[in-house]
Design a protein around this motif. Sequence first.
Motif, PDB file in Angstrom:
ATOM      1  N   SER A 174       0.859  -1.189   0.000  1.00  0.00           N
ATOM      2  CA  SER A 174       0.000   0.000   0.000  1.00  0.00           C
ATOM      3  C   SER A 174       0.890   1.230   0.000  1.00  0.00           C
ATOM      4  CB  SER A 174      -0.877   0.002   1.258  1.00  0.00           C
ATOM      5  OG  SER A 174      -1.393   1.294   1.493  1.00  0.00           O
ATOM      6  N   THR A 175       0.558   2.215  -0.817  1.00  0.00           N
ATOM      7  CA  THR A 175       1.357   3.457  -0.809  1.00  0.00           C
ATOM      8  C   THR A 175       1.256   4.154   0.547  1.00  0.00           C
ATOM      9  OG1 THR A 175      -0.514   4.677  -1.758  1.00  0.00           O
ATOM     10  CG2 THR A 175       1.166   3.864  -3.299  1.00  0.00           C
ATOM     11  N   GLN A 192      -0.893  -2.048  -6.168  1.00  0.00           N
ATOM     12  CA  GLN A 192      -0.853  -2.364  -4.740  1.00  0.00           C
ATOM     13  C   GLN A 192      -1.357  -3.791  -4.538  1.00  0.00           C
ATOM     14  OE1 GLN A 192      -1.731   1.848  -2.535  1.00  0.00           O
ATOM     15  NE2 GLN A 192      -3.520   0.757  -3.217  1.00  0.00           N
ATOM     16  N   GLY A 207      -4.044  -2.903  -1.133  1.00  0.00           N
ATOM     17  CA  GLY A 207      -4.569  -1.528  -1.063  1.00  0.00           C
ATOM     18  C   GLY A 207      -5.615  -1.402   0.038  1.00  0.00           C
ATOM     19  N   ARG A 208      -5.524  -0.305   0.779  1.00  0.00           N
ATOM     20  CA  ARG A 208      -6.412  -0.123   1.927  1.00  0.00           C
ATOM     21  C   ARG A 208      -7.551   0.826   1.602  1.00  0.00           C
ATOM     22  NH1 ARG A 208      -2.472   1.226   6.986  1.00  0.00           N
ATOM     23  NH2 ARG A 208      -1.201  -0.649   6.879  1.00  0.00           N
ATOM     24  N   GLY A 209      -8.748   0.441   2.012  1.00  0.00           N
ATOM     25  CA  GLY A 209      -9.888   1.330   1.912  1.00  0.00           C
ATOM     26  C   GLY A 209     -10.323   1.752   3.306  1.00  0.00           C
ATOM     27  N   ARG A 210     -11.355   2.570   3.375  1.00  0.00           N
ATOM     28  CA  ARG A 210     -11.871   2.994   4.677  1.00  0.00           C
ATOM     29  C   ARG A 210     -12.509   1.821   5.381  1.00  0.00           C
ATOM     30  NH1 ARG A 210     -16.168   6.113   5.077  1.00  0.00           N
ATOM     31  NH2 ARG A 210     -15.818   6.980   7.130  1.00  0.00           N
ATOM     32  N   TRP A 240      -8.757  -2.002  -1.273  1.00  0.00           N
ATOM     33  CA  TRP A 240      -8.889  -1.203  -2.498  1.00  0.00           C
ATOM     34  C   TRP A 240      -8.124  -1.956  -3.569  1.00  0.00           C
ATOM     35  CZ3 TRP A 240     -11.538   3.012  -4.141  1.00  0.00           C
ATOM     36  CH2 TRP A 240     -11.125   3.603  -5.333  1.00  0.00           C
ATOM     37  N   CYS A 281      -2.076   7.034  -4.932  1.00  0.00           N
ATOM     38  CA  CYS A 281      -1.108   7.940  -4.321  1.00  0.00           C
ATOM     39  C   CYS A 281      -1.417   8.204  -2.861  1.00  0.00           C
ATOM     40  CB  CYS A 281      -1.014   9.258  -5.092  1.00  0.00           C
ATOM     41  SG  CYS A 281      -2.314  10.427  -4.768  1.00  0.00           S
ATOM     42  N   ASN A 321     -15.991  10.322   1.591  1.00  0.00           N
ATOM     43  CA  ASN A 321     -14.720  10.084   0.878  1.00  0.00           C
ATOM     44  C   ASN A 321     -14.826   9.584  -0.554  1.00  0.00           C
ATOM     45  OD1 ASN A 321     -15.670   7.515   1.804  1.00  0.00           O
ATOM     46  ND2 ASN A 321     -13.685   6.696   1.231  1.00  0.00           N
ATOM     47  N   LYS A 341     -18.712   4.922  -8.517  1.00  0.00           N
ATOM     48  CA  LYS A 341     -17.525   5.367  -7.786  1.00  0.00           C
ATOM     49  C   LYS A 341     -16.270   5.292  -8.654  1.00  0.00           C
ATOM     50  CE  LYS A 341     -14.914   4.355  -3.561  1.00  0.00           C
ATOM     51  NZ  LYS A 341     -15.020   3.900  -2.165  1.00  0.00           N
ATOM     52  N   GLY A 359     -10.950   8.051  -0.968  1.00  0.00           N
ATOM     53  CA  GLY A 359      -9.872   8.656  -0.179  1.00  0.00           C
ATOM     54  C   GLY A 359      -9.852   8.097   1.232  1.00  0.00           C
TER      55      GLY A 359
HETATM   56  C1  BTN Z   1     -12.049   3.988   0.106  1.00  0.00           C
HETATM   57  O1  BTN Z   1     -12.752   4.273  -0.856  1.00  0.00           O
HETATM   58  O2  BTN Z   1     -12.435   3.211   0.997  1.00  0.00           O
HETATM   59  C2  BTN Z   1     -10.680   4.609   0.208  1.00  0.00           C
HETATM   60  C3  BTN Z   1      -9.758   4.062  -0.837  1.00  0.00           C
HETATM   61  C4  BTN Z   1      -8.384   4.682  -0.774  1.00  0.00           C
HETATM   62  C5  BTN Z   1      -7.463   4.017  -1.773  1.00  0.00           C
HETATM   63  C6  BTN Z   1      -6.128   4.694  -1.881  1.00  0.00           C
HETATM   64  S1  BTN Z   1      -5.179   4.055  -3.219  1.00  0.00           S
HETATM   65  C7  BTN Z   1      -3.776   4.896  -2.659  1.00  0.00           C
HETATM   66  C8  BTN Z   1      -3.770   4.763  -1.149  1.00  0.00           C
HETATM   67  N1  BTN Z   1      -3.151   3.522  -0.767  1.00  0.00           N
HETATM   68  C9  BTN Z   1      -4.014   2.709  -0.174  1.00  0.00           C
HETATM   69  O3  BTN Z   1      -3.725   1.563   0.250  1.00  0.00           O
HETATM   70  N2  BTN Z   1      -5.218   3.259  -0.087  1.00  0.00           N
HETATM   71  C10 BTN Z   1      -5.221   4.594  -0.680  1.00  0.00           C
END
Ligand code: BTN
Length: 237
Positions: free
Chosen positions: A14-15, A34, A37-40, A45, A55, A96, A104, A108
């Motif tokens: 994850s960035t 990624q 990747g992390r979401g809320r 993600w 980013c 977000n 979508k 963020g």
């Molecule tokens: C969401 O919609 O739940 C938030 C998603 C956020 C994704 C971005 S991608 C760049 C950054 N790195 C991550 O792991 N997550 C954020």
Amino acid sequence: MIGRPRIHVPECESTQLLLDSTLPEGAVATADHQTGGRGRLGRTWVDAPGTALLCSVLLKPPHDRRAPELTLVGGLAAAETIEDILGRPAQLKWPNDVLVDGRKVSGGLAEQRHGAVVLGIGVNVNQSPEQLPPDARTAPASLRTIDGRTREVEIVLDRLLQTLDAAYETWLADGLPALHSRIAAHDFLRGHRVRVDGVTGIARGIRTDGTLELETPSGVVVVESGETRVLRTSSTS
Ligand code: BTN
């Protein structure tokens, strides 16, 4: 100035994990892909390699400022950038998500780290329909599925960082109220019947402090954060 130093890697978990608070404010980390990747709210993600803008930006606002407001600052910057690039309206689904035609295209995530904030923004840029997650809670789209055009992710990133830089400076100088008219102009939920963490009501808008005002049968309720579900369309009257 947001954008320097810049760290880019072809692949990472994850960035959000590439930035630590010893780097200068404005540092940006990007990746082509990624693996985690992390979401809320603990979600993931997902991106198809090389198709998305991924980013994270390191921000160091003064300690007396409310860091969660940065989710909205980032969302506004993403919505305005996407609108500008596509030439059609983009809306901010509090707190977000950025939607185009109800789908979508961007999300963020603001995470606090040793007194700093790592603001992550993902934008679906070049995914084909098959490359978008089929099980997403909100139907996804990419800029490409919307208008059929393939774009250089780097160009979208430059525009996003410029818009974010200006919005962040405004927020630092004058707070969220100074961005409120722009946030309100992009408010997707206003007038919709929604459920946020067990509270159901008609969304009456995002307030100047970034909270969401709901009109419920028992009166006005102000929600600070949470998971928002749109129940059905309603009038704004
Ligand atoms: C969401 O919609 O739940 C938030 C998603 C956020 C994704 C971005 S991608 C760049 C950054 N790195 C991550 O792991 N997550 C954020």
